[in-house]
Design a protein around this motif. Structure first.
Motif, PDB file in Angstrom:
ATOM      1  N   ALA A  68      10.138 -70.039 -52.323  1.00 50.25           N
ATOM      2  CA  ALA A  68      11.459 -70.323 -51.775  1.00 50.25           C
ATOM      3  C   ALA A  68      11.578 -71.786 -51.364  1.00 50.25           C
ATOM      4  O   ALA A  68      10.620 -72.395 -50.879  1.00 50.25           O
ATOM      5  CB  ALA A  68      11.718 -69.425 -50.569  1.00 50.25           C
ATOM      6  N   GLN A  69      12.751 -72.347 -51.583  1.00 53.94           N
ATOM      7  CA  GLN A  69      13.067 -73.711 -51.169  1.00 53.94           C
ATOM      8  C   GLN A  69      14.427 -73.689 -50.475  1.00 53.94           C
ATOM      9  O   GLN A  69      15.358 -73.029 -50.953  1.00 53.94           O
ATOM     10  CB  GLN A  69      13.111 -74.663 -52.369  1.00 53.94           C
ATOM     11  CG  GLN A  69      11.816 -74.762 -53.155  1.00 53.94           C
ATOM     12  CD  GLN A  69      10.693 -75.403 -52.373  1.00 53.94           C
ATOM     13  OE1 GLN A  69      10.935 -76.089 -51.383  1.00 53.94           O
ATOM     14  NE2 GLN A  69       9.460 -75.188 -52.803  1.00 53.94           N
ATOM     15  N   PRO A  70      14.573 -74.399 -49.350  1.00 56.75           N
ATOM     16  CA  PRO A  70      15.839 -74.370 -48.609  1.00 56.75           C
ATOM     17  C   PRO A  70      17.027 -74.777 -49.480  1.00 56.75           C
ATOM     18  O   PRO A  70      16.997 -75.809 -50.145  1.00 56.75           O
ATOM     19  CB  PRO A  70      15.615 -75.378 -47.481  1.00 56.75           C
ATOM     20  CG  PRO A  70      14.125 -75.456 -47.321  1.00 56.75           C
ATOM     21  CD  PRO A  70      13.564 -75.256 -48.697  1.00 56.75           C
ATOM     22  N   GLY A  71      18.057 -73.944 -49.483  1.00 55.64           N
ATOM     23  CA  GLY A  71      19.286 -74.270 -50.183  1.00 55.64           C
ATOM     24  C   GLY A  71      19.242 -74.066 -51.683  1.00 55.64           C
ATOM     25  O   GLY A  71      20.240 -74.331 -52.359  1.00 55.64           O
ATOM     26  N   GLU A  72      18.135 -73.568 -52.235  1.00 53.84           N
ATOM     27  CA  GLU A  72      18.025 -73.390 -53.686  1.00 53.84           C
ATOM     28  C   GLU A  72      18.105 -71.921 -54.063  1.00 53.84           C
ATOM     29  O   GLU A  72      17.632 -71.044 -53.334  1.00 53.84           O
ATOM     30  CB  GLU A  72      16.705 -73.954 -54.216  1.00 53.84           C
ATOM     31  CG  GLU A  72      16.609 -75.467 -54.182  1.00 53.84           C
ATOM     32  CD  GLU A  72      15.336 -75.979 -54.849  1.00 53.84           C
ATOM     33  OE1 GLU A  72      15.043 -75.530 -55.980  1.00 53.84           O
ATOM     34  OE2 GLU A  72      14.639 -76.807 -54.234  1.00 53.84           O
ATOM     35  N   THR A  73      18.698 -71.668 -55.216  1.00 49.68           N
ATOM     36  CA  THR A  73      18.659 -70.346 -55.823  1.00 49.68           C
ATOM     37  C   THR A  73      17.995 -70.465 -57.187  1.00 49.68           C
ATOM     38  O   THR A  73      17.914 -71.558 -57.759  1.00 49.68           O
ATOM     39  CB  THR A  73      20.070 -69.761 -55.972  1.00 49.68           C
ATOM     40  OG1 THR A  73      20.868 -70.648 -56.791  1.00 49.68           O
ATOM     41  CG2 THR A  73      20.736 -69.597 -54.615  1.00 49.68           C
ATOM     42  N   PHE A  74      17.531 -69.329 -57.710  1.00 46.41           N
ATOM     43  CA  PHE A  74      16.754 -69.357 -58.950  1.00 46.41           C
ATOM     44  C   PHE A  74      17.199 -68.237 -59.877  1.00 46.41           C
ATOM     45  O   PHE A  74      17.559 -67.147 -59.439  1.00 46.41           O
ATOM     46  CB  PHE A  74      15.256 -69.194 -58.648  1.00 46.41           C
ATOM     47  CG  PHE A  74      14.696 -70.271 -57.750  1.00 46.41           C
ATOM     48  CD1 PHE A  74      14.194 -71.443 -58.278  1.00 46.41           C
ATOM     49  CD2 PHE A  74      14.691 -70.098 -56.367  1.00 46.41           C
ATOM     50  CE1 PHE A  74      13.688 -72.433 -57.453  1.00 46.41           C
ATOM     51  CE2 PHE A  74      14.185 -71.081 -55.529  1.00 46.41           C
ATOM     52  CZ  PHE A  74      13.678 -72.253 -56.083  1.00 46.41           C
ATOM     53  N   VAL A  75      17.147 -68.552 -61.166  1.00 49.47           N
ATOM     54  CA  VAL A  75      17.412 -67.561 -62.203  1.00 49.47           C
ATOM     55  C   VAL A  75      16.231 -67.567 -63.164  1.00 49.47           C
ATOM     56  O   VAL A  75      15.791 -68.629 -63.615  1.00 49.47           O
ATOM     57  CB  VAL A  75      18.720 -67.860 -62.969  1.00 49.47           C
ATOM     58  CG1 VAL A  75      18.873 -66.914 -64.160  1.00 49.47           C
ATOM     59  CG2 VAL A  75      19.915 -67.749 -62.041  1.00 49.47           C
ATOM     60  N   THR A  76      15.705 -66.391 -63.463  1.00 47.21           N
ATOM     61  CA  THR A  76      14.600 -66.248 -64.413  1.00 47.21           C
ATOM     62  C   THR A  76      15.119 -65.587 -65.680  1.00 47.21           C
ATOM     63  O   THR A  76      15.755 -64.526 -65.628  1.00 47.21           O
ATOM     64  CB  THR A  76      13.467 -65.398 -63.824  1.00 47.21           C
ATOM     65  OG1 THR A  76      12.981 -66.013 -62.629  1.00 47.21           O
ATOM     66  CG2 THR A  76      12.319 -65.260 -64.823  1.00 47.21           C
ATOM     67  N   ARG A  77      14.865 -66.236 -66.793  1.00 47.33           N
ATOM     68  CA  ARG A  77      15.191 -65.657 -68.096  1.00 47.33           C
ATOM     69  C   ARG A  77      13.884 -65.235 -68.776  1.00 47.33           C
ATOM     70  O   ARG A  77      12.947 -66.028 -68.870  1.00 47.33           O
ATOM     71  CB  ARG A  77      15.921 -66.665 -68.990  1.00 47.33           C
ATOM     72  CG  ARG A  77      17.329 -67.007 -68.544  1.00 47.33           C
ATOM     73  CD  ARG A  77      17.977 -68.040 -69.453  1.00 47.33           C
ATOM     74  NE  ARG A  77      17.307 -69.337 -69.375  1.00 47.33           N
ATOM     75  CZ  ARG A  77      16.674 -69.926 -70.366  1.00 47.33           C
ATOM     76  NH1 ARG A  77      16.605 -69.336 -71.568  1.00 47.33           N
ATOM     77  NH2 ARG A  77      16.105 -71.108 -70.205  1.00 47.33           N
ATOM     78  N   PHE A  78      13.841 -64.023 -69.244  1.00 49.21           N
ATOM     79  CA  PHE A  78      12.727 -63.567 -70.069  1.00 49.21           C
ATOM     80  C   PHE A  78      13.158 -63.697 -71.531  1.00 49.21           C
ATOM     81  O   PHE A  78      14.175 -63.120 -71.939  1.00 49.21           O
ATOM     82  CB  PHE A  78      12.350 -62.132 -69.731  1.00 49.21           C
ATOM     83  CG  PHE A  78      11.726 -61.997 -68.362  1.00 49.21           C
ATOM     84  CD1 PHE A  78      10.388 -62.305 -68.157  1.00 49.21           C
ATOM     85  CD2 PHE A  78      12.489 -61.575 -67.274  1.00 49.21           C
ATOM     86  CE1 PHE A  78       9.814 -62.188 -66.893  1.00 49.21           C
ATOM     87  CE2 PHE A  78      11.927 -61.447 -66.012  1.00 49.21           C
ATOM     88  CZ  PHE A  78      10.589 -61.761 -65.817  1.00 49.21           C
TER      89      PHE A  78
END
Length: 409
Positions: free
Chosen positions: A334-344
């Motif tokens: 986790a990083q403050p203020g960041e969101t993440f999307v994972t593509r397989f």
């Protein structure tokens, strides 16, 4: 050649199985860069200045991969008073201020002042700390294939040799693919002769449009290439008629795992740094690899990479990557203020035929992502993208990313 690859892969997986047993030492992630240049070739800084950038940047290991040379022997570099050299008086003064006058050896010749370049053993003595920072000896084995005809074209073929013991001369060949494989075989043979694990990765295939995806697929003696290279001149995103390096990965993987039977292809990220005083073309810190190993030494890191125990990154940190027990699992820090999307991403075999190459099999948001194979996937790989723009990007608009290695089932 195929037998050699399979034997090497089997040995790597056997080694990993042994060290992963109940009595194995605890592993951790080590951050490193395997593609870096200094004044020993076409880099724009002294090797000690380069090393300091990575030590200060929190790296655990570094490969100085100068073109067709290693950092050995006596070499003097001219100090330019008029801008004709890559070492200016201002930069020389910076070296003296940082390391002390006694650490910078100068001489005056008929043509002006010269500075002696530090060798790798000297750099090791100055910077290495057991368990904290390590140099791995390397070289960018640099060749080109020249086509025939009225307008001959030079196709660059650059390969990084990692954990080598001595200089490896560039090879030739009757085609790009032939030259590429001759070079890979020479690097692997060097490792066998020196009794140490080595690794060879193809650099920036789109640089000069030198290496096609078919050439990448036919790499026989080793199986690593740069999916990300931070140098802005290497055309990683491709164009209207050339695939991006990510597309190259999928096309090459598909061909290797079907018609060629050559096994998986692993993706490396590097910065290919040349600029250390403000130039924007190829700065340090744009891309790196994270290797999971029990210890910080060249042999252990290379063995781990050969077993696929690493991921590539341009900014995203993964806490864990696991393939097995029926799923591909990714855990993101986790990083403050960041969101993440994972593509397989993968290629499926449907009714005995290759379906869409490199299709997105699933897309998930959050700090963890899990993909359970359906049974028709030729391979599966994970790509994580952050909402954060890269602070020093390869190209404007790039976001920080991470690339997991392909899971071949």
């Amino acid at each position: 050649m195929i037998r050699t690859l399979i034997a090497t892969l089997s040995c790597s997986l056997l080694w990993f199985a042994l060290v992963a047993g109940d009595d194995a030492p605890e592993t951790r992630w080590w951050k490193g860069n395997t593609h870096t240049h200094t004044l020993w070739s076409d880099g724009r800084a002294a090797p000690e200045w380069v090393a300091k950038q990575y030590v200060d940047g929190g790296y655990d290991f570094l490969v100085l991969s100068d073109h067709n040379t290693i950092q050995a022997g006596e070499r003097w570099f001219p100090v330019s008073e008029d801008g004709s050299s890559r070492l200016s008086p201002k930069e020389l003064d910076g070296l003296i201020a940082e390391f002390g006058a006694e650490a910078v050896q100068l001489r005056t010749t008929e043509t002006g002042r010269e500075m002696r370049l530090l060798t790798l053993p000297e750099l090791r003595q100055r910077f290495e700390v057991p368990g904290e920072f390590l140099f791995i000896q390397g070289e960018e084995v640099t060749s080109h294939f020249r086509s025939t005809g009225e307008k001959p074209v030079n196709y660059p073929v650059h390969i990084n040799a990692v954990n080598i013991e001595a200089y490896i001369a560039p090879r030739g060949g009757d085609s790009v693919s032939d030259l590429l494989n001759e070079s890979l075989e020479a690097i692997i043979a060097h490792g066998e002769e020196s009794g140490r694990p080595v690794l060879a990765h193809l650099n920036h295939p789109n640089f000069g449009w030198g290496v096609t995806w078919q050439d990448v697929a036919r790499m026989g003696a080793d199986r690593f290439f740069e999916v990300y290279n931070g140098h802005r001149g290497v055309r990683s995103h491709g164009d209207e008629t050339h695939p991006s390096t990510e597309s190259i990965w999928d096309q090459a993987l598909t061909l290797r795992l079907t018609a060629l039977g050559l096994g998986p292809l692993f993706g490396v990220a590097t910065d290919d740094a040349h600029d250390y005083y403000g130039g924007l073309t190829s700065q340090s810190g744009r891309g790196w690899i994270m290797v999971r190993s029990a210890s910080l030494d060249g042999d252990s890191l290379v063995r781990a990479m050969r077993a696929g125990e690493f991921y590539a990154s341009s900014g995203v940190t993964l806490d864990d990557v696991q393939m097995g027990d029926g799923a591909y699992r990714v855990s993101i820090r986790a990083q403050p203020g960041e969101t993440f999307v994972t593509r397989f991403v993968g290629t499926r075999i449907v009714d005995g035929t290759v379906a869409t190459v490199g299709e997105v099999l699933a897309e998930q948001a959050g700090l963890s992502a899990v993909y359970e194979p359906k049974g028709d996937e030729l391979y599966i790989r994970a790509v994580v993208t952050s909402s954060r723009l890269h602070p020093n990007p390869y190209a404007e608009g790039d976001r920080e990313m991470a690339w997991g290695q392909p899971w071949v089932r």
